[in-house]
Write a protein that holds these residues in place. Structure first.
Motif, PDB file in Angstrom:
ATOM      1  N   ASP A  44       0.672  -0.985  -0.159  1.00 40.96           N
ATOM      2  CA  ASP A  44      -0.165  -0.045  -0.256  1.00 40.96           C
ATOM      3  C   ASP A  44       0.739   1.305  -0.025  1.00 40.96           C
ATOM      4  OD1 ASP A  44      -2.237  -1.408  -0.090  1.00 40.96           O
ATOM      5  OD2 ASP A  44      -2.512  -1.545   2.268  1.00 40.96           O
ATOM      6  N   GLY A  45       0.275   2.339  -0.530  1.00 38.48           N
ATOM      7  CA  GLY A  45       0.945   3.741  -0.672  1.00 38.48           C
ATOM      8  C   GLY A  45       1.666   3.810  -1.847  1.00 38.48           C
ATOM      9  N   ALA A 220      -6.532  11.040  -6.864  1.00 40.06           N
ATOM     10  CA  ALA A 220      -6.213  10.594  -5.523  1.00 40.06           C
ATOM     11  C   ALA A 220      -7.138   9.564  -5.233  1.00 40.06           C
ATOM     12  CB  ALA A 220      -6.295  11.772  -4.720  1.00 40.06           C
ATOM     13  N   LYS A 221      -6.562   8.606  -4.315  1.00 44.39           N
ATOM     14  CA  LYS A 221      -7.433   7.642  -4.038  1.00 44.39           C
ATOM     15  C   LYS A 221      -8.852   7.903  -3.373  1.00 44.39           C
ATOM     16  CE  LYS A 221      -7.396   3.412  -0.940  1.00 44.39           C
ATOM     17  NZ  LYS A 221      -6.717   2.701   0.127  1.00 44.39           N
ATOM     18  N   ASP A 229     -10.773  -0.615  -0.256  1.00 48.78           N
ATOM     19  CA  ASP A 229      -9.684  -1.525   0.563  1.00 48.78           C
ATOM     20  C   ASP A 229      -8.815  -2.066  -0.177  1.00 48.78           C
ATOM     21  OD1 ASP A 229     -10.933  -0.578   2.877  1.00 48.78           O
ATOM     22  OD2 ASP A 229     -12.008  -2.287   3.329  1.00 48.78           O
ATOM     23  N   SER A 230      -9.188  -2.320  -1.721  1.00 49.93           N
ATOM     24  CA  SER A 230      -8.246  -3.081  -2.280  1.00 49.93           C
ATOM     25  C   SER A 230      -7.435  -2.348  -3.162  1.00 49.93           C
ATOM     26  CB  SER A 230      -9.127  -4.031  -3.201  1.00 49.93           C
ATOM     27  OG  SER A 230      -9.857  -3.388  -4.137  1.00 49.93           O
ATOM     28  N   ASP A 531      -5.626  -2.157  -9.254  1.00 47.53           N
ATOM     29  CA  ASP A 531      -5.038  -2.881  -8.500  1.00 47.53           C
ATOM     30  C   ASP A 531      -3.446  -2.878  -8.540  1.00 47.53           C
ATOM     31  OD1 ASP A 531      -7.215  -4.654  -8.147  1.00 47.53           O
ATOM     32  OD2 ASP A 531      -6.927  -5.224  -9.943  1.00 47.53           O
ATOM     33  N   ALA A 532      -3.156  -1.641  -9.068  1.00 49.42           N
ATOM     34  CA  ALA A 532      -1.617  -1.221  -9.383  1.00 49.42           C
ATOM     35  C   ALA A 532      -1.099  -0.787  -7.939  1.00 49.42           C
ATOM     36  CB  ALA A 532      -1.513  -0.466 -10.505  1.00 49.42           C
ATOM     37  N   GLY A 533       0.360  -0.735  -8.196  1.00 53.22           N
ATOM     38  CA  GLY A 533       1.321  -0.179  -6.903  1.00 53.22           C
ATOM     39  C   GLY A 533       2.579  -0.762  -7.099  1.00 53.22           C
TER      40      GLY A 533
END
Length: 536
Positions: A44-45, A220-221, A229-230, A531-533
């Protein structure tokens, strides 16, 4: 024969001298097979910066026309339906595929419960109806042709929508899997009106924060998102960087983490860097050259007379097309990594397979010259070609310019910023321009809006009653084999008009840093960032 060979050699020389240090004939690591996803675990982040090859047009699903705009929408505006990795249509904001009754004239579906727009208002059936009718009716809507068969829409319950159609409309579900299926906040539409493009509000993993023209779009999220949450990333920033080599340099420096629509020469260079990775998928779209044959008053207006040699005489347009070598463009400009094209439908389409590259007409300079003599035009025939301000299209333009000269044309290249070019060509202020489309699963999505008389994106002013009739037949015919025959006939007729010259079919190449995971790039060419990060 010898003169043709000399001209082609000159084209290759022009290309090799304008390509700079990165020779287009140099060998490099070969591109592997299709790779659409990276399923490594994601932490996350963080912020993901995506480099686009152009500045998107309006961030309004009703009015937007560009692929780069669709890429931004993929992060903030979900649709009733989506396309998966296998090219199948799947529910997104709808809960299941639609139910069809009354001979195809009534369509019902339910809408996801517990979903919220980025402005904090609730998604429901009434919001879907508001968006659909706006897509159909708003002046200047690029969705108008897609939704022309829609007679009416109503909410028959808090989360149930019923559509009434003028006739059976086979492409409808595919249409609702693109911008016509994007649902906008009715509250935001009412509050901002025409300025919605600067305050877009949809249901999506990210929400709009700001846009600085020509520099960045920031998302932004969205805490209101039903599946927040995902979502791993805190922000996604889209930066228009038209020059592919500059996009690649920014990837290598780490200033951007993903590069969209990377050109073959940059892809091969990227493959030599162990800090970068490639996503690669086939495309359903096309790229080519559009000719103004009747656009005198702008999109949606009745076609009129355009007083240019190309518009006046079909033989001049055919001669121009015969001057072009599609195989040479693919080899010289794209290192053989794309496919020549000569029709609106990709051979990848299961619904109506398109024309294969091997079936495309070959260059014939002698025939082109005969046609110009028969047309009685003075040579060289002048032609201004508007192209985007990208190195790739600069190279294509130079190749076309050199080939056409050998056949009796004097092509002037007019590089134009992409959004400006769209506005000018929509208004009919051009002779010829780079015309491309990212492609749709259903063949109607590659044809109707562009080639139907007064179609929503028919910038060419093209009009043919027989083509209009074939489009309508294709929309109502349920038998896939009969539909395929209709689109084969339609393709032949459109190609014989030489108003839209299909040249090549891209592949979707996206380059990212090795630490980027969870990204998805399917056949529609969109970078999906939900779903990226960054890899754990």
């Amino acid at each position: 024969m010898r003169r043709t060979a000399v001209a082609l050699a000159a084209v290759v020389l022009v290309m090799s001298t304008t390509a700079g240090c990165g020779s287009l004939q140099s060998s490099a690591t070969e591109v592997g097979g299709e790779r659409m996803t990276d399923d490594r675990p994601v932490r996350d982040g963080g912020t993901l910066t995506v480099a686009l090859n152009a500045d998107p047009d309006k961030l309004d699903p009703t009015l937007a026309q560009t692929l780069v705009g669709r890429t931004v929408f993929a992060g903030m505006c979900e649709k009733l339906y989506d396309v998966d990795a296998q090219g199948k249509i799947v529910p997104q904001l709808a809960t299941a595929l639609p139910k069809v009754s009354d001979g195809g004239r009534t369509v019902t579906f339910d809408v996801r419960r517990g979903a919220w727009f980025s402005d904090g208002t609730k998604l429901d059936a009434a919001a879907v109806v508001t968006s659909l009718m706006r897509h159909r009716d708003l002046a200047g809507s690029a969705r108008a042709t897609e939704l022309a068969p829609l007679k009416g829409a109503e909410a028959t319950g808090p989360y149930r929508v019923r559509l009434t159609l003028k006739q059976a409309y086979v492409p409808l579900t595919a249409v609702l899997a693109d911008r016509a299926g994007m649902v906008m906040s009715p509250t935001a539409l009412k509050k901002y009106g025409k300025d919605f493009t600067n305050h877009p509000s949809c249901v999506g993993p990210f929400k709009f924060v700001e846009r600085v023209g020509g520099d960045r779009i920031v998302l932004a999220k969205d805490p209101h998102y039903y599946d927040a949450d995902s979502v791993h990333l805190d922000k996604v920033i889209y930066k228009p960087i038209p020059d592919g080599s500059v996009r690649l340099a920014n990837l290598r420096s780490g200033d951007v983490q993903a590069g969209d629509q990377m050109a073959p020469v940059d892809v091969k260079s990227a493959l030599t860097d162990d800090k970068l990775q490639l996503f690669n998928s086939p495309s359903l779209g096309y790229q080519g050259i559009g000719i103004n044959v009747g656009n005198v008053k702008g999109l949606g207006e009745k076609p009129g007379r355009v007083d240019t040699p190309m518009a006046r005489d079909i033989r001049v347009r055919e001669a121009f097309e015969l001057s072009i070598d599609r195989d040479l463009i693919n080899r010289v400009v794209f290192q053989g990594m794309y496919e020549p094209a000569c029709g609106p439908m990709s051979p990848e389409s299961a619904l109506a397979p398109g024309v294969k590259a091997s079936q495309c007409p070959k260059r014939d300079v002698a025939a082109a010259k005969r046609l110009l003599r028969q047309a009685g035009v003075k040579t060289p025939v002048p032609l201004e070609l508007k192209i985007p301000t990208t190195p790739e299209w600069s190279r294509i333009g130079q190749v076309v310019q050199a080939m056409a000269k050998n056949a009796g044309f004097a092509v002037t290249l007019r590089p134009t910023e992409y959004a400006t070019m769209l506005e000018e060509t929509d208004d009919g202020h051009y002779e010829a321009f780079q015309s491309g489309w990212s492609g749709r699963l259903d063949p109607d999505g590659n044809i109707a809006s562009f080639l139907q008389t007064q179609g929503a994106m028919n910038a060419y002013g093209y009009s043919d009653k027989k083509v209009d009739a074939l489009i309508e037949r294709g929309r109502t015919e349920p038998d896939p084999r009969e539909r395929a025959k209709i689109y084969e006939e339609l393709t032949r007729r459109v190609n014989d008009a030489h108003a839209l010259l299909y040249l090549y079919r891209q592949k979707n190449y996206v380059v990212t840093g090795k630490d980027v995971a969870g990204l998805h790039v399917y056949g529609d060419g969109l970078i999906r960032v939900k779903d990226a990060g960054y890899a754990k």
